[in-house]
Design an enzyme around this catalytic site. Structure first.
Site, mmCIF file in Angstrom:
data_model
loop_
_atom_site.group_PDB
_atom_site.id
_atom_site.type_symbol
_atom_site.label_atom_id
_atom_site.label_comp_id
_atom_site.label_asym_id
_atom_site.label_seq_id
_atom_site.Cartn_x
_atom_site.Cartn_y
_atom_site.Cartn_z
ATOM 1 N N ILE A 86 0.828 -1.211 0.000
ATOM 2 C CA ILE A 86 0.000 0.000 0.000
ATOM 3 C C ILE A 86 0.863 1.262 0.000
ATOM 4 C CG2 ILE A 86 -0.370 0.300 2.511
ATOM 5 C CD1 ILE A 86 -2.925 0.721 -0.375
ATOM 6 N N SER B 98 12.203 0.995 6.798
ATOM 7 C CA SER B 98 11.882 -0.279 6.192
ATOM 8 C C SER B 98 13.039 -1.222 6.443
ATOM 9 C CB SER B 98 11.688 -0.037 4.685
ATOM 10 O OG SER B 98 11.617 -1.243 4.018
ATOM 11 N N ARG B 99 12.728 -2.520 6.489
ATOM 12 C CA ARG B 99 13.817 -3.457 6.788
ATOM 13 C C ARG B 99 14.821 -3.523 5.638
ATOM 14 N NH1 ARG B 99 9.637 -7.871 8.919
ATOM 15 N NH2 ARG B 99 8.705 -7.124 7.000
ATOM 16 N N LYS C 26 -5.393 1.820 7.852
ATOM 17 C CA LYS C 26 -6.459 1.029 8.451
ATOM 18 C C LYS C 26 -6.037 -0.435 8.566
ATOM 19 C CE LYS C 26 -8.004 -1.714 6.017
ATOM 20 N NZ LYS C 26 -7.751 -2.851 5.064
ATOM 21 N N ASP D 51 -9.897 -7.835 6.852
ATOM 22 C CA ASP D 51 -8.983 -6.773 6.386
ATOM 23 C C ASP D 51 -9.633 -6.001 5.239
ATOM 24 O OD1 ASP D 51 -6.074 -5.533 6.179
ATOM 25 O OD2 ASP D 51 -6.705 -6.111 4.168
HETATM 26 P P1 NAP Z 1 2.503 -5.523 3.078
HETATM 27 O O1 NAP Z 1 2.625 -5.452 1.593
HETATM 28 O O2 NAP Z 1 2.720 -6.827 3.740
HETATM 29 O O3 NAP Z 1 3.460 -4.412 3.668
HETATM 30 C C1 NAP Z 1 3.608 -4.192 5.043
HETATM 31 C C2 NAP Z 1 4.996 -3.657 5.287
HETATM 32 O O4 NAP Z 1 5.163 -3.410 6.680
HETATM 33 C C3 NAP Z 1 6.058 -4.654 4.917
HETATM 34 O O5 NAP Z 1 6.484 -4.467 3.581
HETATM 35 C C4 NAP Z 1 7.144 -4.344 5.886
HETATM 36 O O6 NAP Z 1 7.910 -3.347 5.289
HETATM 37 C C5 NAP Z 1 6.505 -3.668 7.078
HETATM 38 N N1 NAP Z 1 6.555 -4.461 8.308
HETATM 39 C C6 NAP Z 1 7.027 -4.025 9.509
HETATM 40 N N2 NAP Z 1 6.894 -4.967 10.434
HETATM 41 C C7 NAP Z 1 6.349 -6.019 9.834
HETATM 42 C C8 NAP Z 1 5.969 -7.303 10.282
HETATM 43 N N3 NAP Z 1 6.120 -7.683 11.563
HETATM 44 N N4 NAP Z 1 5.430 -8.165 9.380
HETATM 45 C C9 NAP Z 1 5.252 -7.809 8.091
HETATM 46 N N5 NAP Z 1 5.591 -6.577 7.621
HETATM 47 C C10 NAP Z 1 6.138 -5.704 8.481
HETATM 48 O O7 NAP Z 1 1.059 -5.034 3.531
HETATM 49 P P2 NAP Z 1 0.143 -3.919 2.855
HETATM 50 O O8 NAP Z 1 -0.804 -4.580 1.919
HETATM 51 O O9 NAP Z 1 0.940 -2.793 2.370
HETATM 52 O O10 NAP Z 1 -0.729 -3.516 4.129
HETATM 53 C C11 NAP Z 1 -0.229 -2.684 5.164
HETATM 54 C C12 NAP Z 1 -1.414 -2.010 5.834
HETATM 55 O O11 NAP Z 1 -2.114 -1.247 4.847
HETATM 56 C C13 NAP Z 1 -2.438 -3.011 6.405
HETATM 57 O O12 NAP Z 1 -2.952 -2.529 7.610
HETATM 58 C C14 NAP Z 1 -3.522 -3.056 5.344
HETATM 59 O O13 NAP Z 1 -4.804 -3.347 5.887
HETATM 60 C C15 NAP Z 1 -3.473 -1.631 4.823
HETATM 61 N N6 NAP Z 1 -3.993 -1.489 3.442
HETATM 62 C C16 NAP Z 1 -3.612 -2.363 2.452
HETATM 63 C C17 NAP Z 1 -4.174 -2.234 1.190
HETATM 64 C C18 NAP Z 1 -3.791 -3.136 0.047
HETATM 65 O O14 NAP Z 1 -4.436 -3.087 -0.999
HETATM 66 N N7 NAP Z 1 -2.763 -3.965 0.149
HETATM 67 C C19 NAP Z 1 -5.106 -1.228 0.933
HETATM 68 C C20 NAP Z 1 -5.411 -0.317 1.960
HETATM 69 C C21 NAP Z 1 -4.866 -0.477 3.202
HETATM 70 P P3 NAP Z 1 9.451 -3.425 5.285
HETATM 71 O O15 NAP Z 1 9.811 -4.794 4.756
HETATM 72 O O16 NAP Z 1 9.726 -2.314 4.385
HETATM 73 O O17 NAP Z 1 9.930 -3.218 6.682
#
Ligand code: NAP
Length: 307
Positions: free
Chosen positions: A14, A36-37, A90, A168
């Protein structure tokens, strides 16, 4: 006013798809750092932990937390303690009580806490709310069916406790419903379907009722292949309102409205307004309804899910 120097924390799907373009497109913000990691190589200072950024002496006014909800509280608290404004993706946290604690902390610190709900900024939502304000509502149907393998591939956190599973995306529907429907509503029954190898549901059937007795049903399923559904249908005394594509397409009895996608630009405009006005916006009603489903719902096991 000088632009708000913002650090992006958690550079996952996101953050890349929406936050970076929305920040780049808003003159009220300047991307000042990433946390970010792995270094996402965005030509701004990069830190592998938030603590490292906060200790660095780099001048930052705000953070946008795009990490999974289970790790959001610690990051938010650390940022608030340093007097930074905080934008929460969110859902705003893994529990209601922690979000409440953050709200109190932000208020004491005199900084902004924004619990964002991106779907409320979808193109059809405000017009739907206005139209429903003067109608008698008879029935509401929410159908949110998508393919988890397409939208959340390999996201282990989403299946863990606090990751919400199918809620989610489902919480996005609830963020719209709590905004457009004129009265509070609450859960009366729910069945949560959990794969036998996962801690979070892959599907849920929910029944709610509002304070005037209007029934609201919600069908969430992550096993949908083919066409995806993100629909809210409201039957009223003046005909049927339908919000499709997650709130982007509004159909009223006499017309269909499709406007530009403004979800994340809308969120950042709102965050700037809150920071400049010295206020916060923390609405936990969507998370409360999800928590109630876990509190009150039946649980049913289904076959194991593998990515
Ligand atoms: P994601 O692709 O898994 O990214 C989350 C990022 O958070 C990871 O890339 C990681 O970044 C970091 N992170 C830090 N601690 C972590 C841990 N313990 N486990 C996993 N990741 C960790 O997830 P996302 O889809 O972007 O979603 C993140 C948030 O945005 C969620 O709350 C989700 O509900 C919300 N969201 C997502 C979407 C969508 O379409 N995907 C839409 C709206 C809202 P680093 O590796 O860079 O540290």
């Amino acid at each position: 006013m000088a632009p708000i120097r913002i650090a992006l924390v958690g550079v996952g799907k996101i953050a890349r798809d929406q936050h970076l373009p929305a920040i780049a497109g808003n003159d009220d913000f300047v991307l000042t750092a990433t946390v970010s990691r792995q270094d996402p190589q965005l030509n701004v200072p990069h830190f592998s932990t938030l603590d490292a950024l906060l200790a660095s002496g780099l001048q930052v006014d705000a953070v946008a937390l795009c990490t999974p909800p289970q790790v959001r509280y610690d990051a938010a608290m650390a940022a608030l303690d340093k007097g930074l404004h905080v934008f929460l993706e969110k859902p705003p946290g893994a529990t209601l009580a922690e979000v409440d604690a953050l709200r109190g902390h932000a208020s004491k610190a005199g900084v902004t806490l924004f619990a964002s709900w991106h779907s409320r900024y979808a193109a059809g939502v405000e017009r739907a709310r206005d139209w429903l304000a003067n109608r008698q509502i008879d029935k509401v149907t929410i159908i949110w069916r998508e393919d988890v393998r397409v939208w959340h591939p390999g996201q282990a956190w989403i299946w863990e406790p606090g990751g919400l599973g199918v809620f989610d995306p489902g919480i996005n529907a609830l963020s719209i419903a709590t905004h457009i429907l004129p009265r509070p509503f609450f859960l009366t029954d729910a069945t949560l379907t959990l794969p036998e190898n996962r801690a979070a549901p892959i599907a849920a059937d929910m029944s709610f009722v509002d304070t005037a007795g209007v029934p609201i049903s919600m069908d969430l399923d992550w096993r949908q292949t083919g066409p995806q559904s993100w629909d809210i249908i409201v039957e009223t005394d003046a005909g049927t309102l339908s919000l499709a594509k997650g709130g982007a397409v509004l159909t009223l009895p006499d017309a269909t409205h499709v406007d530009e996608d403004r979800e994340y630009p809308g969120l950042y405009a709102r965050f700037a307004e809150l920071v400049q006005g010295g206020t916060s916006d923390v609405d936990t009603r969507p998370l409360q309804l999800v928590a109630d489903a876990f509190l009150r719902g039946h649980r049913k096991a289904t076959e194991a899910f593998h990515d």
